[in-house]
Design a protein around this motif. Structure first.
Motif, PDB file in Angstrom:
ATOM      1  N   PRO A 103       6.081   7.719   3.425  1.00 59.00           N
ATOM      2  CA  PRO A 103       5.283   8.258   4.536  1.00 59.00           C
ATOM      3  C   PRO A 103       4.618   9.567   4.124  1.00 59.00           C
ATOM      4  CG  PRO A 103       7.460   7.582   5.282  1.00 59.00           C
ATOM      5  CD  PRO A 103       7.487   7.523   3.789  1.00 59.00           C
ATOM      6  N   ARG A 104       3.408   9.781   4.613  1.00 56.70           N
ATOM      7  CA  ARG A 104       2.654  10.978   4.242  1.00 56.70           C
ATOM      8  C   ARG A 104       1.894  11.514   5.442  1.00 56.70           C
ATOM      9  NH1 ARG A 104       1.125  10.241  -1.855  1.00 56.70           N
ATOM     10  NH2 ARG A 104       2.677   8.696  -2.441  1.00 56.70           N
ATOM     11  N   PRO A 108       0.724  18.599   4.934  1.00 55.19           N
ATOM     12  CA  PRO A 108       1.812  18.922   4.006  1.00 55.19           C
ATOM     13  C   PRO A 108       1.567  18.398   2.589  1.00 55.19           C
ATOM     14  CG  PRO A 108       2.695  18.163   6.094  1.00 55.19           C
ATOM     15  CD  PRO A 108       1.221  17.928   6.141  1.00 55.19           C
ATOM     16  N   MET A 109       0.993  17.198   2.470  1.00 52.92           N
ATOM     17  CA  MET A 109       0.748  16.631   1.154  1.00 52.92           C
ATOM     18  C   MET A 109      -0.265  17.472   0.375  1.00 52.92           C
ATOM     19  SD  MET A 109      -0.477  12.766   0.189  1.00 52.92           S
ATOM     20  CE  MET A 109      -2.097  12.982   0.960  1.00 52.92           C
ATOM     21  N   LEU A 110      -1.350  17.853   1.033  1.00 49.11           N
ATOM     22  CA  LEU A 110      -2.346  18.693   0.362  1.00 49.11           C
ATOM     23  C   LEU A 110      -1.759  20.061   0.013  1.00 49.11           C
ATOM     24  CD1 LEU A 110      -5.609  17.899   2.355  1.00 49.11           C
ATOM     25  CD2 LEU A 110      -4.947  17.082   0.091  1.00 49.11           C
ATOM     26  N   GLY A 111      -0.890  20.589   0.888  1.00 53.03           N
ATOM     27  CA  GLY A 111      -0.249  21.872   0.604  1.00 53.03           C
ATOM     28  C   GLY A 111       0.618  21.807  -0.636  1.00 53.03           C
ATOM     29  N   PHE A 112       1.343  20.692  -0.801  1.00 47.95           N
ATOM     30  CA  PHE A 112       2.193  20.514  -1.974  1.00 47.95           C
ATOM     31  C   PHE A 112       1.359  20.462  -3.246  1.00 47.95           C
ATOM     32  CE2 PHE A 112       4.207  17.223  -4.807  1.00 47.95           C
ATOM     33  CZ  PHE A 112       5.138  18.073  -5.370  1.00 47.95           C
ATOM     34  N   PHE A 113       0.306  19.644  -3.229  1.00 49.50           N
ATOM     35  CA  PHE A 113      -0.496  19.510  -4.443  1.00 49.50           C
ATOM     36  C   PHE A 113      -1.265  20.791  -4.755  1.00 49.50           C
ATOM     37  CE2 PHE A 113      -0.011  14.896  -3.434  1.00 49.50           C
ATOM     38  CZ  PHE A 113       0.688  14.569  -4.592  1.00 49.50           C
ATOM     39  N   ALA A 114      -1.713  21.503  -3.724  1.00 50.46           N
ATOM     40  CA  ALA A 114      -2.401  22.780  -3.958  1.00 50.46           C
ATOM     41  C   ALA A 114      -1.447  23.797  -4.582  1.00 50.46           C
ATOM     42  CB  ALA A 114      -2.979  23.315  -2.647  1.00 50.46           C
ATOM     43  N   VAL A 179       7.929  17.243   1.084  1.00 52.88           N
ATOM     44  CA  VAL A 179       6.647  17.793   0.644  1.00 52.88           C
ATOM     45  C   VAL A 179       5.481  16.909   1.072  1.00 52.88           C
ATOM     46  CG1 VAL A 179       7.672  18.986  -1.336  1.00 52.88           C
ATOM     47  CG2 VAL A 179       6.794  16.648  -1.633  1.00 52.88           C
ATOM     48  N   LEU A 180       5.759  15.689   1.507  1.00 56.07           N
ATOM     49  CA  LEU A 180       4.690  14.773   1.903  1.00 56.07           C
ATOM     50  C   LEU A 180       4.471  14.707   3.405  1.00 56.07           C
ATOM     51  CD1 LEU A 180       5.168  11.738  -0.514  1.00 56.07           C
ATOM     52  CD2 LEU A 180       3.699  13.749  -0.773  1.00 56.07           C
ATOM     53  N   THR A 181       5.496  15.003   4.206  1.00 58.19           N
ATOM     54  CA  THR A 181       5.342  14.912   5.660  1.00 58.19           C
ATOM     55  C   THR A 181       5.572  16.236   6.378  1.00 58.19           C
ATOM     56  OG1 THR A 181       7.656  14.377   6.119  1.00 58.19           O
ATOM     57  CG2 THR A 181       6.190  12.532   5.566  1.00 58.19           C
ATOM     58  N   PRO A 186      17.978  17.491   6.390  1.00 58.09           N
ATOM     59  CA  PRO A 186      18.394  16.614   5.297  1.00 58.09           C
ATOM     60  C   PRO A 186      17.854  15.200   5.487  1.00 58.09           C
ATOM     61  CG  PRO A 186      20.239  17.958   6.049  1.00 58.09           C
ATOM     62  CD  PRO A 186      19.134  18.147   7.041  1.00 58.09           C
ATOM     63  N   GLN A 187      17.284  14.645   4.427  1.00 56.40           N
ATOM     64  CA  GLN A 187      16.626  13.337   4.521  1.00 56.40           C
ATOM     65  C   GLN A 187      16.394  12.794   3.114  1.00 56.40           C
ATOM     66  OE1 GLN A 187      12.194  13.992   5.483  1.00 56.40           O
ATOM     67  NE2 GLN A 187      13.117  16.014   5.850  1.00 56.40           N
ATOM     68  N   PRO A 188      16.125  11.492   2.994  1.00 55.94           N
ATOM     69  CA  PRO A 188      15.772  10.940   1.692  1.00 55.94           C
ATOM     70  C   PRO A 188      14.530  11.632   1.130  1.00 55.94           C
ATOM     71  CG  PRO A 188      16.344   9.179   3.212  1.00 55.94           C
ATOM     72  CD  PRO A 188      16.272  10.439   4.024  1.00 55.94           C
ATOM     73  N   ALA A 189      14.544  11.852  -0.167  1.00 59.12           N
ATOM     74  CA  ALA A 189      13.426  12.530  -0.827  1.00 59.12           C
ATOM     75  C   ALA A 189      12.334  11.536  -1.198  1.00 59.12           C
ATOM     76  CB  ALA A 189      13.910  13.247  -2.074  1.00 59.12           C
ATOM     77  N   PRO A 190      11.072  11.944  -1.126  1.00 59.71           N
ATOM     78  CA  PRO A 190      10.002  11.061  -1.586  1.00 59.71           C
ATOM     79  C   PRO A 190      10.042  10.880  -3.106  1.00 59.71           C
ATOM     80  CG  PRO A 190       9.123  13.222  -1.013  1.00 59.71           C
ATOM     81  CD  PRO A 190      10.570  13.221  -0.607  1.00 59.71           C
ATOM     82  N   PHE A 191       9.269   9.928  -3.579  1.00 59.14           N
ATOM     83  CA  PHE A 191       9.138   9.623  -5.013  1.00 59.14           C
ATOM     84  C   PHE A 191      10.465   9.163  -5.630  1.00 59.14           C
ATOM     85  CE2 PHE A 191       6.141  13.299  -4.247  1.00 59.14           C
ATOM     86  CZ  PHE A 191       4.976  12.538  -4.180  1.00 59.14           C
ATOM     87  N   THR A 192      11.321   8.542  -4.835  1.00 63.09           N
ATOM     88  CA  THR A 192      12.632   8.112  -5.325  1.00 63.09           C
ATOM     89  C   THR A 192      12.540   6.708  -5.923  1.00 63.09           C
ATOM     90  OG1 THR A 192      13.900   9.519  -3.832  1.00 63.09           O
ATOM     91  CG2 THR A 192      14.974   7.497  -4.576  1.00 63.09           C
TER      92      THR A 192
END
Length: 239
Positions: A103-104, A108-114, A179-181, A186-192
């Motif tokens: 999920p994205r 937040p996603m643009l903030g992470f990549f920036a 970093v994506l949403t 606590p929650q599962p991390a993306p890119f797993t």
């Protein structure tokens, strides 16, 4: 930033690295992005300690946003880089599998990549030489870090338990702020790579007596490991 005596956090809740500081030397947990090197030097200047006081780098896993400047310290100062055996190739430049369709949300996603780009995330040097470690090893480094095998996010993901500072460093085996949403808690991390394995690995944290559960992304958790696991399970139900 000092979290507790002997425990320092460098970076932000987007990407963070950590220092275990003792009189005998320091252990660096993860190396974030290349630009975090400058942040590390500023923290060491505040502490009045040289880079040479870092006796080892321990990576929670081999993804490039955790290996950042590890090769620089290894090549220039001979500081050894430890990583779970199953992630040795990844830390040395092997391409990970294609990421899942997590999920994205755009902001937040643009903030992470920036942020990643601002910290040199366009060019991520691989580590040329690593020391593979396995579950149960106690490393001969400041703080005596204990390796806990946590396969799931990647094959060689590990948690690093440092009883001396009552902390366990979990890398991306979970996150407390995606970093994506931007979702917190606590929650599962993306890119797993393997979410089922990651979820099963989390049970290895439940019995730890720690004050700090420290992810690579998101705020530090201070309510104890059992409460963290319970909150994670609730987040899983909502997915």
């Amino acid at each position: 930033m000092e979290l507790a005596p002997g425990l320092h956090r460098i970076g932000t809740d987007i990407v963070a690295i950590h220092l275990v500081v003792t009189d005998e030397g320091m252990t660096l947990i993860d190396t974030g992005l290349p630009g975090h090197y400058g942040d590390l030097k500023k923290e060491l200047a505040t502490l009045g300690r040289p880079l040479s006081d870092i006796k080892g780098i321990v990576l929670t896993h081999g993804d490039s946003d955790h290996t950042g400047f590890a090769e620089r310290l290894r090549a220039e100062l001979g500081i050894p880089v430890y990583v779970g055996a199953g992630d040795a190739a990844r830390a040395m430049g092997e391409k990970p599998p294609s990421p899942p369709k997590d999920p994205r949300r755009l902001g937040p996603m643009l903030g992470f990549f920036a942020y990643a780009i601002s910290k040199g995330g366009v060019r991520m040097p691989a580590v040329k030489e690593v020391v593979p470690v396995d579950d149960g090893e106690v490393l001969a480094l400041p703080g005596a870090p204990v390796i806990i095998g946590m396969p799931g996010h990647s094959p060689g993901s590990v948690a690093i338990h440092v009883p001396a500072v009552r902390a366990v460093f979990v890398g991306d085996e979970l996150t407390t702020r995606s970093v994506l949403t931007g979702e917190t808690g606590p929650q599962p991390a993306p890119f797993t790579d393997d979410q089922a394995a990651s979820s099963a690995s989390l049970e290895r944290l439940a019995g730890l007596d720690v004050d700090f559960v420290v992810p690579g992304h998101g705020p530090v958790w201070t309510q104890g490991a059992p409460a963290l696991v319970a909150a994670y399970r609730e987040a899983e139900k909502r997915r």
